[in-house]
Design an enzyme around this catalytic site. Structure first.
Site, PDB file in Angstrom:
ATOM      1  N   PHE A  17       0.687  -1.176   0.162  1.00  8.02           N
ATOM      2  CA  PHE A  17       0.427   0.255  -0.217  1.00  8.02           C
ATOM      3  C   PHE A  17       0.550   1.299   0.306  1.00  8.02           C
ATOM      4  CE2 PHE A  17      -3.299   2.779   2.014  1.00  8.02           C
ATOM      5  CZ  PHE A  17      -4.134   2.963   0.283  1.00  8.02           C
ATOM      6  N   ASP A  26       2.280  -5.907   7.763  1.00  5.68           N
ATOM      7  CA  ASP A  26       0.729  -5.375   7.603  1.00  5.68           C
ATOM      8  C   ASP A  26      -0.573  -6.157   7.906  1.00  5.68           C
ATOM      9  OD1 ASP A  26      -1.543  -3.468   6.940  1.00  5.68           O
ATOM     10  OD2 ASP A  26      -0.014  -1.461   6.216  1.00  5.68           O
ATOM     11  N   TYR A  29     -10.920  -0.953  10.420  1.00  7.99           N
ATOM     12  CA  TYR A  29     -12.204  -0.480   9.907  1.00  7.99           C
ATOM     13  C   TYR A  29     -12.489  -1.271   8.535  1.00  7.99           C
ATOM     14  CZ  TYR A  29      -8.051   2.160   7.571  1.00  7.99           C
ATOM     15  OH  TYR A  29      -7.424   2.492   6.804  1.00  7.99           O
ATOM     16  N   LYS A  30     -11.686  -2.529   8.243  1.00  8.44           N
ATOM     17  CA  LYS A  30     -11.889  -3.181   6.828  1.00  8.44           C
ATOM     18  C   LYS A  30     -12.833  -4.343   7.204  1.00  8.44           C
ATOM     19  CE  LYS A  30      -7.776  -1.640   4.507  1.00  8.44           C
ATOM     20  NZ  LYS A  30      -8.448  -0.583   3.956  1.00  8.44           N
ATOM     21  N   ARG A  87     -12.858  -3.401  -7.864  1.00 11.27           N
ATOM     22  CA  ARG A  87     -12.486  -4.336  -6.515  1.00 11.27           C
ATOM     23  C   ARG A  87     -13.877  -4.683  -5.927  1.00 11.27           C
ATOM     24  NH1 ARG A  87      -8.255  -2.560  -1.943  1.00 11.27           N
ATOM     25  NH2 ARG A  87     -10.140  -1.205  -1.558  1.00 11.27           N
TER      26      ARG A  87
END
Length: 395
Positions: free
Chosen positions: A113, A182, A207-208, A354
């Site tokens: 990321f 990560d 939060y995912k 996605r």
């Protein structure tokens, strides 16, 4: 056996919406609104500052960390919550660099990321280290005895490609390097086992797939062998051994407490606690099996009915997280048309549609309906309307 019919009822899912974007932001747990309201009504409003002791706000980052630990293969007392993921990435890399003096190379990959790469780049510039970035397929060969830290996101945010954490960690250790993983697209999505992989540091957001809400706090894990020696560059008040002694010089707390930085986000942690209640009855092996079934069903359906799309994720589910990407030259407009039809996924530049799969609330029926709607949009060309091409600030 996990009852995913029951977990689905634990989330607020708007009528007529098929939500395949939990890899960006999980939906709201039904109990979260009352959990947060109760915290504000019964704790903040009534206790005021005494809530730090009476309501246990001060201990909340460790308490919540202990609840999250089993989902990532960690143990009690090894995970602490707080701050943003970027801060936790900074802490982990800087601590790993200090634990490996004499080496100044940080290795990462181009699928990482961007924020992680930005953080590593800034650290490298500030410390005299070097950031080396290779393609995901080149990581293993690039590990050599010059390496200080291997810093990777386990699941590629764009393609869903999953690194072999155990194998790469073993190779890094053999070369004398430490690892920082990560788990932003892993925690709550795949069967992570940090101890089995013998990782050194791990960080992640909540939060995912963990459904903690927008801006929910990040977590950090340190292997016990480093807990007493880890010394991140960012030294905050809450990481001090005696914060309320107000000593002028920093003295790190013992264990994972030294990885705390600022005042914990108590309201956000209350929402996350409501989300973690849903996970209490979930077995990660069941989740992983259900995730693979959903993503395989989606790939098969799309390839059978949408010949213009190109798979942008590993075909082998063992090499993939819980998300699937397809390429289309006008992916942004196609995704906007899909969202307008009630199927929410997302777009990643330059040309990727996605989709994330979360068995806690996604079903086979969701997958089949999403495929049908996507196929109709592509067949009719309904995506090619001016307003679908206008990019919003958040894509």
């Amino acid at each position: 056996m996990t009852d995913f019919t029951s977990t689905r009822k634990a989330f607020h899912l708007p009528e007529g919406i098929i939500y395949l974007d939990g890899n960006s932001l999980g939906p709201m747990p039904v109990a979260a609104a009352e959990k947060v309201a109760a915290m504000m009504r019964d704790e903040w409003a009534q206790m005021l500052i005494t809530g730090w002791n009476k309501a246990g706000w001060y201990q909340q980052p460790r308490r919540v960390g202990d609840r999250l630990a089993r989902l990532i293969g960690a143990r009690q007392g090894e995970v602490v919550m707080g701050d943003t993921l970027t801060i936790k990435v900074f802490q982990a890399i800087s601590a790993a660099l200090r634990l490996n003096p004499g080496r100044r190379v940080i290795l990462s990959d181009s699928g990482n990321f961007p924020s992680d790469l930005y953080t590593a780049e800034g650290l490298a510039q500030a410390t005299g280290a070097t950031l080396r970035v290779v393609t995901p397929d080149e990581v293993e060969a690039a590990i050599d005895d010059s390496l200080a830290v291997l810093m990777l996101t386990e699941v590629d945010y764009r393609t869903g490609r999953r690194h072999d954490m155990a194998a790469l960690t073993a190779r890094a250790h053999a070369a004398g390097a430490l690892t920082v993983w990560d788990l932003a697209h892993s925690a709550g999505a795949v069967d992570v086992d940090l101890h089995a992989a013998d990782a050194d540091f791990a960080v992640g957001c909540t939060y995912k797939y963990l459904n903690g809400g927008p801006g929910a706090p990040a977590f950090i894990w340190t292997h016990p062998r480093h807990a007493k020696a880890a010394a991140p560059i960012l030294q905050g008040w809450m990481g001090h051994d005696a914060p309320f002694a107000f000593e002028p010089a920093y003295r790190p707390a013992g264990g994972i407490e030294r990885m705390r930085v600022g005042t914990p986000p108590v309201i956000a942690l209350a929402a996350l606690e409501a989300a973690l209640d849903v996970w209490d009855g979930v077995e990660m092996a069941d989740l992983r099996a259900a995730s693979i079934a959903l993503s395989q069903r989606f790939i098969a359906g799309v390839e059978a009915s949408c010949p213009g799309l190109i798979l942008n994720s590993p075909r082998d589910p063992a090499q993939r997280g819980s998300q699937v990407g397809f390429r289309h030259p006008q992916a942004y407009a196609v995704m906007q048309a899909l969202i307008a039809q009630g199927v929410i996924g997302d777009f990643r530049a330059p040309d990727v549609l996605r989709f994330g799969f979360a068995p806690l609330y996604n079903s086979a029926e969701d997958v089949d309906q999403a495929v049908q709607i996507l196929a109709r949009i592509l067949q009719t060309g309904s995506w090619d309307r001016p307003h679908f091409h206008e990019k919003a600030a958040v894509t």
